[in-house]
Design an enzyme around this catalytic site. Structure first.
Site, PDB file in Angstrom:
ATOM      1  N   GLN A  82       0.894  -1.161   0.000  1.00 46.04           N
ATOM      2  CA  GLN A  82       0.000   0.000   0.000  1.00 46.04           C
ATOM      3  C   GLN A  82       0.932   1.211   0.000  1.00 46.04           C
ATOM      4  OE1 GLN A  82      -3.920  -1.508   1.558  1.00 46.04           O
ATOM      5  NE2 GLN A  82      -2.688  -1.591   3.420  1.00 46.04           N
ATOM      6  N   HIS A  93       6.206   4.146   5.932  1.00 43.14           N
ATOM      7  CA  HIS A  93       7.541   3.557   5.757  1.00 43.14           C
ATOM      8  C   HIS A  93       7.347   2.402   4.781  1.00 43.14           C
ATOM      9  CE1 HIS A  93      11.448   2.174   8.002  1.00 43.14           C
ATOM     10  NE2 HIS A  93      11.479   1.803   6.724  1.00 43.14           N
ATOM     11  N   HIS A  95       6.900  -0.807   2.830  1.00 38.78           N
ATOM     12  CA  HIS A  95       6.922  -2.205   3.284  1.00 38.78           C
ATOM     13  C   HIS A  95       6.051  -3.055   2.378  1.00 38.78           C
ATOM     14  CE1 HIS A  95       3.593  -0.222   5.421  1.00 38.78           C
ATOM     15  NE2 HIS A  95       2.953  -1.375   5.371  1.00 38.78           N
ATOM     16  N   HIS A  97       3.758  -6.519   2.250  1.00 34.64           N
ATOM     17  CA  HIS A  97       3.071  -7.558   3.021  1.00 34.64           C
ATOM     18  C   HIS A  97       3.253  -8.894   2.309  1.00 34.64           C
ATOM     19  CE1 HIS A  97       0.353  -4.769   5.409  1.00 34.64           C
ATOM     20  NE2 HIS A  97       0.732  -3.954   4.438  1.00 34.64           N
TER      21      HIS A  97
HETATM   22  W1  AMW Z   1       0.008  -0.602   5.849  1.00 28.57           W
HETATM   23  O1  AMW Z   1      -1.616  -0.279   6.321  1.00 28.57           O
HETATM   24  O2  AMW Z   1       0.902   0.700   6.224  1.00 28.57           O
HETATM   25  O3  AMW Z   1       0.181  -1.256   4.328  1.00 28.57           O
HETATM   26  O4  AMW Z   1       0.421  -1.887   6.874  1.00 28.57           O
HETATM   27  C1  AMW Z   1       0.940  -1.681   8.174  1.00 28.57           C
HETATM   28  C2  AMW Z   1       1.162  -3.033   8.767  1.00 28.57           C
HETATM   29  O5  AMW Z   1       2.048  -2.890   9.850  1.00 28.57           O
HETATM   30  C3  AMW Z   1      -0.100  -3.680   9.324  1.00 28.57           C
HETATM   31  O6  AMW Z   1      -0.145  -5.027   8.883  1.00 28.57           O
HETATM   32  C4  AMW Z   1       0.085  -3.559  10.828  1.00 28.57           C
HETATM   33  O7  AMW Z   1      -0.525  -4.637  11.515  1.00 28.57           O
HETATM   34  C5  AMW Z   1       1.595  -3.595  10.950  1.00 28.57           C
HETATM   35  N1  AMW Z   1       2.182  -2.914  12.095  1.00 28.57           N
HETATM   36  C6  AMW Z   1       1.881  -1.689  12.579  1.00 28.57           C
HETATM   37  N2  AMW Z   1       2.687  -1.366  13.600  1.00 28.57           N
HETATM   38  C7  AMW Z   1       3.553  -2.405  13.758  1.00 28.57           C
HETATM   39  C8  AMW Z   1       4.618  -2.698  14.652  1.00 28.57           C
HETATM   40  N3  AMW Z   1       4.995  -1.830  15.600  1.00 28.57           N
HETATM   41  N4  AMW Z   1       5.249  -3.871  14.534  1.00 28.57           N
HETATM   42  C9  AMW Z   1       4.880  -4.756  13.590  1.00 28.57           C
HETATM   43  N5  AMW Z   1       3.881  -4.556  12.713  1.00 28.57           N
HETATM   44  C10 AMW Z   1       3.214  -3.391  12.801  1.00 28.57           C
END
Ligand code: AMW
Length: 154
Positions: A82, A93, A95, A97
């Site tokens: 995303q 940041h 990333h 999935h």
């Molecule tokens: W994104 O909506 O930005 O594509 O996805 C963010 C992801 O990061 C989610 O799956 C969420 O559960 C995960 N997440 C958020 N904070 C943390 C954290 N501190 N440690 C690990 N995963 C996290």
């Protein structure tokens, strides 16, 4: 200790390291084995990565996904990025999935994207908004389990 957006991630929750990326267990996985590949450098968007970082993220995704599919008894994988808030990014940041998939895990296959969208109030999937954050102990246990499958020396 690496940053994931505003969060400081303890080493105990990291199971993989390459030159430019790390593999992180998820605070709120949508299914078991839902992990993240994160750039070591804190940049928001995919296009903020250098060519070397982007290649490393994709090669890391390839290596990690093979282990995730096997260890969580998947038969397919969903990869999702995303890239920006309008695309559903909640942690600013970059990333990727990685989500193991199994036959019948979602009645409607694409409902997984509703679960991924944490802001979505009209979810049809298992437990989106209600998902409670996992404990540090639970995340450490999963990272310890996964770490043995990789050669992490950086
Ligand atoms: W994104 O909506 O930005 O594509 O996805 C963010 C992801 O990061 C989610 O799956 C969420 O559960 C995960 N997440 C958020 N904070 C943390 C954290 N501190 N440690 C690990 N995963 C996290």
């Amino acid at each position: 200790m690496f940053k994931f957006g505003p969060n400081l991630i303890p080493e105990t929750q990291i199971f993989y390291k390459s030159t430019y990326c790390f593999g992180l267990v998820n605070l709120k996985p949508i299914v078991a084995g839902h992990v993240l590949v994160v750039s070591k450098r804190l940049v928001t968007r995919f296009n903020d990565l250098t060519a070397e970082e982007a290649v490393d993220m994709m090669l890391s995704t390839k290596k990690i996904s093979a282990i995730i599919e096997k260890q969580y008894q998947g038969s397919s994988l969903t990869f999702a990025m995303q890239d920006g808030p309008e695309a559903g990014q909640t942690v600013p940041h970059v990333h990727m999935h990685i989500i193991p998939r199994r036959k019948g895990d979602y009645a409607n296959n694409d409902d997984i994207y509703e679960d991924l969208d944490q802001r979505n109030k009209h979810k049809k999937g298992p437990d989106n908004e209600e998902r409670t954050p996992r404990s540090a102990a639970e995340m450490k246990e999963e990272a310890d389990f996964l770490r043995v499958f990789f050669n992490n020396d950086e």
